[in-house]
Design a protein around this motif. Structure first.
Motif, PDB file in Angstrom:
ATOM      1  N   LEU A 182     -76.907  18.486 -19.330  1.00 49.59           N
ATOM      2  CA  LEU A 182     -75.644  18.134 -18.675  1.00 49.59           C
ATOM      3  C   LEU A 182     -75.855  17.826 -17.194  1.00 49.59           C
ATOM      4  CD1 LEU A 182     -73.106  20.611 -20.313  1.00 49.59           C
ATOM      5  CD2 LEU A 182     -73.318  18.140 -20.686  1.00 49.59           C
ATOM      6  N   VAL A 183     -76.725  18.591 -16.535  1.00 48.81           N
ATOM      7  CA  VAL A 183     -77.030  18.331 -15.116  1.00 48.81           C
ATOM      8  C   VAL A 183     -77.686  16.951 -14.982  1.00 48.81           C
ATOM      9  CG1 VAL A 183     -78.488  19.049 -13.166  1.00 48.81           C
ATOM     10  CG2 VAL A 183     -77.164  20.747 -14.447  1.00 48.81           C
ATOM     11  N   PHE A 184     -78.660  16.672 -15.849  1.00 45.65           N
ATOM     12  CA  PHE A 184     -79.347  15.377 -15.826  1.00 45.65           C
ATOM     13  C   PHE A 184     -78.361  14.230 -16.075  1.00 45.65           C
ATOM     14  CE2 PHE A 184     -81.136  12.111 -18.671  1.00 45.65           C
ATOM     15  CZ  PHE A 184     -81.971  11.471 -17.772  1.00 45.65           C
ATOM     16  N   LEU A 185     -77.533  14.354 -17.122  1.00 43.75           N
ATOM     17  CA  LEU A 185     -76.578  13.287 -17.453  1.00 43.75           C
ATOM     18  C   LEU A 185     -75.525  13.112 -16.354  1.00 43.75           C
ATOM     19  CD1 LEU A 185     -76.109  14.021 -21.266  1.00 43.75           C
ATOM     20  CD2 LEU A 185     -77.334  12.087 -20.233  1.00 43.75           C
ATOM     21  N   ALA A 186     -75.055  14.222 -15.798  1.00 43.34           N
ATOM     22  CA  ALA A 186     -74.062  14.135 -14.721  1.00 43.34           C
ATOM     23  C   ALA A 186     -74.641  13.419 -13.511  1.00 43.34           C
ATOM     24  CB  ALA A 186     -73.575  15.531 -14.337  1.00 43.34           C
ATOM     25  N   ALA A 187     -75.893  13.714 -13.184  1.00 41.13           N
ATOM     26  CA  ALA A 187     -76.536  13.034 -12.050  1.00 41.13           C
ATOM     27  C   ALA A 187     -76.591  11.526 -12.304  1.00 41.13           C
ATOM     28  CB  ALA A 187     -77.944  13.592 -11.822  1.00 41.13           C
ATOM     29  N   GLY A 188     -76.961  11.139 -13.508  1.00 47.91           N
ATOM     30  CA  GLY A 188     -77.039   9.718 -13.831  1.00 47.91           C
ATOM     31  C   GLY A 188     -75.688   9.031 -13.819  1.00 47.91           C
ATOM     32  N   VAL A 189     -74.668   9.699 -14.354  1.00 48.25           N
ATOM     33  CA  VAL A 189     -73.322   9.120 -14.367  1.00 48.25           C
ATOM     34  C   VAL A 189     -72.793   8.969 -12.942  1.00 48.25           C
ATOM     35  CG1 VAL A 189     -70.923   9.602 -15.028  1.00 48.25           C
ATOM     36  CG2 VAL A 189     -72.759   9.840 -16.706  1.00 48.25           C
ATOM     37  N   LEU A 190     -73.184   9.890 -12.060  1.00 47.54           N
ATOM     38  CA  LEU A 190     -72.752   9.803 -10.661  1.00 47.54           C
ATOM     39  C   LEU A 190     -73.536   8.757  -9.862  1.00 47.54           C
ATOM     40  CD1 LEU A 190     -72.172  13.585  -9.905  1.00 47.54           C
ATOM     41  CD2 LEU A 190     -70.438  11.802 -10.192  1.00 47.54           C
ATOM     42  N   GLY A 191     -74.534   8.145 -10.498  1.00 48.46           N
ATOM     43  CA  GLY A 191     -75.275   7.078  -9.843  1.00 48.46           C
ATOM     44  C   GLY A 191     -76.642   7.450  -9.306  1.00 48.46           C
ATOM     45  N   VAL A 192     -77.049   8.709  -9.435  1.00 48.38           N
ATOM     46  CA  VAL A 192     -78.398   9.096  -9.030  1.00 48.38           C
ATOM     47  C   VAL A 192     -79.362   8.369  -9.967  1.00 48.38           C
ATOM     48  CG1 VAL A 192     -80.013  11.022  -8.754  1.00 48.38           C
ATOM     49  CG2 VAL A 192     -77.587  11.336  -8.217  1.00 48.38           C
ATOM     50  N   PRO A 193     -80.403   7.724  -9.462  1.00 51.59           N
ATOM     51  CA  PRO A 193     -81.271   6.902 -10.323  1.00 51.59           C
ATOM     52  C   PRO A 193     -82.218   7.728 -11.205  1.00 51.59           C
ATOM     53  CG  PRO A 193     -82.077   6.862  -8.077  1.00 51.59           C
ATOM     54  CD  PRO A 193     -80.780   7.643  -8.056  1.00 51.59           C
ATOM     55  N   VAL A 194     -81.656   8.385 -12.222  1.00 52.19           N
ATOM     56  CA  VAL A 194     -82.451   9.194 -13.125  1.00 52.19           C
ATOM     57  C   VAL A 194     -82.629   8.537 -14.495  1.00 52.19           C
ATOM     58  CG1 VAL A 194     -81.904  11.385 -11.996  1.00 52.19           C
ATOM     59  CG2 VAL A 194     -80.457  10.570 -13.873  1.00 52.19           C
ATOM     60  N   PHE A 195     -81.833   7.507 -14.795  1.00 51.17           N
ATOM     61  CA  PHE A 195     -81.966   6.784 -16.051  1.00 51.17           C
ATOM     62  C   PHE A 195     -82.970   5.659 -15.862  1.00 51.17           C
ATOM     63  CE2 PHE A 195     -77.197   7.794 -16.719  1.00 51.17           C
ATOM     64  CZ  PHE A 195     -77.491   9.076 -17.163  1.00 51.17           C
ATOM     65  N   VAL A 196     -83.439   5.074 -16.976  1.00 55.01           N
ATOM     66  CA  VAL A 196     -84.414   3.982 -16.865  1.00 55.01           C
ATOM     67  C   VAL A 196     -83.763   2.667 -16.451  1.00 55.01           C
ATOM     68  CG1 VAL A 196     -86.097   4.992 -18.431  1.00 55.01           C
ATOM     69  CG2 VAL A 196     -84.319   3.503 -19.349  1.00 55.01           C
ATOM     70  N   ILE A 197     -82.435   2.626 -16.469  1.00 51.35           N
ATOM     71  CA  ILE A 197     -81.683   1.475 -15.952  1.00 51.35           C
ATOM     72  C   ILE A 197     -80.706   2.028 -14.922  1.00 51.35           C
ATOM     73  CG2 ILE A 197     -81.929   0.139 -18.079  1.00 51.35           C
ATOM     74  CD1 ILE A 197     -79.042   0.885 -18.785  1.00 51.35           C
ATOM     75  N   PRO A 198     -80.112   1.172 -14.081  1.00 52.90           N
ATOM     76  CA  PRO A 198     -79.146   1.694 -13.103  1.00 52.90           C
ATOM     77  C   PRO A 198     -78.041   2.499 -13.789  1.00 52.90           C
ATOM     78  CG  PRO A 198     -79.703  -0.570 -12.593  1.00 52.90           C
ATOM     79  CD  PRO A 198     -80.350  -0.263 -13.917  1.00 52.90           C
ATOM     80  N   GLY A 199     -77.699   3.623 -13.182  1.00 54.11           N
ATOM     81  CA  GLY A 199     -76.772   4.575 -13.793  1.00 54.11           C
ATOM     82  C   GLY A 199     -75.319   4.251 -13.608  1.00 54.11           C
ATOM     83  N   GLY A 200     -74.528   5.263 -13.684  1.00 54.69           N
ATOM     84  CA  GLY A 200     -73.095   5.141 -13.657  1.00 54.69           C
ATOM     85  C   GLY A 200     -72.558   5.247 -15.075  1.00 54.69           C
ATOM     86  N   PRO A 201     -71.250   5.383 -15.205  1.00 59.09           N
ATOM     87  CA  PRO A 201     -70.658   5.537 -16.539  1.00 59.09           C
ATOM     88  C   PRO A 201     -70.921   4.337 -17.454  1.00 59.09           C
ATOM     89  CG  PRO A 201     -69.025   5.949 -14.825  1.00 59.09           C
ATOM     90  CD  PRO A 201     -70.264   5.493 -14.139  1.00 59.09           C
ATOM     91  N   GLY A 202     -71.127   3.166 -16.868  1.00 59.39           N
ATOM     92  CA  GLY A 202     -71.370   1.961 -17.658  1.00 59.39           C
ATOM     93  C   GLY A 202     -72.632   2.014 -18.494  1.00 59.39           C
TER      94      GLY A 202
END
Length: 188
Positions: free
Chosen positions: A58-78
């Motif tokens: 949940l911490v990892f996913l929340a960071a990515g949804v908030l725009g922190v670059p933790v996903f392999v593509i640009p984050g955010g809810p999209g």
């Protein structure tokens, strides 16, 4: 020793490991690369148990949804509107399931017993399988693909890498659980 604080510290540590492991990718056609992330996702569940492994995700996913670059593509809810979204959901499901099968580590697990080894094998396999299946089913619904096409794109390319990660995750979890138990469940 504050056991509850230690549990959240370990969850945060695994969230950071999952995020950092995203730098190790092998691009594939179709937009979903082979990553090292799912190794740490499964380890979060097998080492920390379901609740704290779930917190790490949940911490990892929340960071990515908030725009922190933790996903392999640009984050955010999209990001959940892309093929990667299913794998991200699968990360949470896979870690939670692996943790439910393993439970919180116990200090008595220091000696490797067949039952613990078998439970870790089942948990790790389930974690890896649920991640790729969630990704494939998401592709199936999101892209209106046939189920066969979604499985060919979302599961088959990842089998060799996931088998290798599975072979690494079980002995690693065996070792890490005995260490984590001292801090997470010292009376267990």
């Amino acid at each position: 020793m504050n056991v509850h604080r230690n549990r959240y510290v370990f969850a945060a540590l695994f969230a950071a490991l999952i995020a950092v492991s995203g730098f190790f990718i092998i691009p594939l056609p179709g937009g979903v690369p082979i990553v090292l992330k799912n190794l740490f996702v499964v380890l979060a569940g097998t080492v920390l148990g379901s609740f704290y492994g779930g917190i790490a995700l949940l911490v990892f996913l929340a960071a990515g949804v908030l725009g922190v670059p933790v996903f392999v593509i640009p984050g955010g809810p999209g990001v959940f509107l892309t093929s990667l979204g299913g794998y991200l959901i699968g990360y949470f499901i896979g870690s939670l399931s692996a943790g439910l099968i393993c439970g919180l580590p116990k200090t008595c697990e220091k000696k490797i017993k067949p039952a613990i080894f078998i439970r870790l094998c089942i948990a790790s396999f389930a974690g890896f399988a649920l991640i790729v299946l969630a990704g494939a089913f998401y592709m199936f619904f999101l892209n209106s693909m046939s189920l066969k096409a979604a499985m060919m794109a979302g599961v088959i390319p990842f089998i060799p890498g996931d088998l290798l990660k599975f072979a690494i995750s079980v002995p690693l979890a065996l070792k890490l659980r005995s260490i984590a138990a001292r801090y997470l469940n010292p009376n267990g």
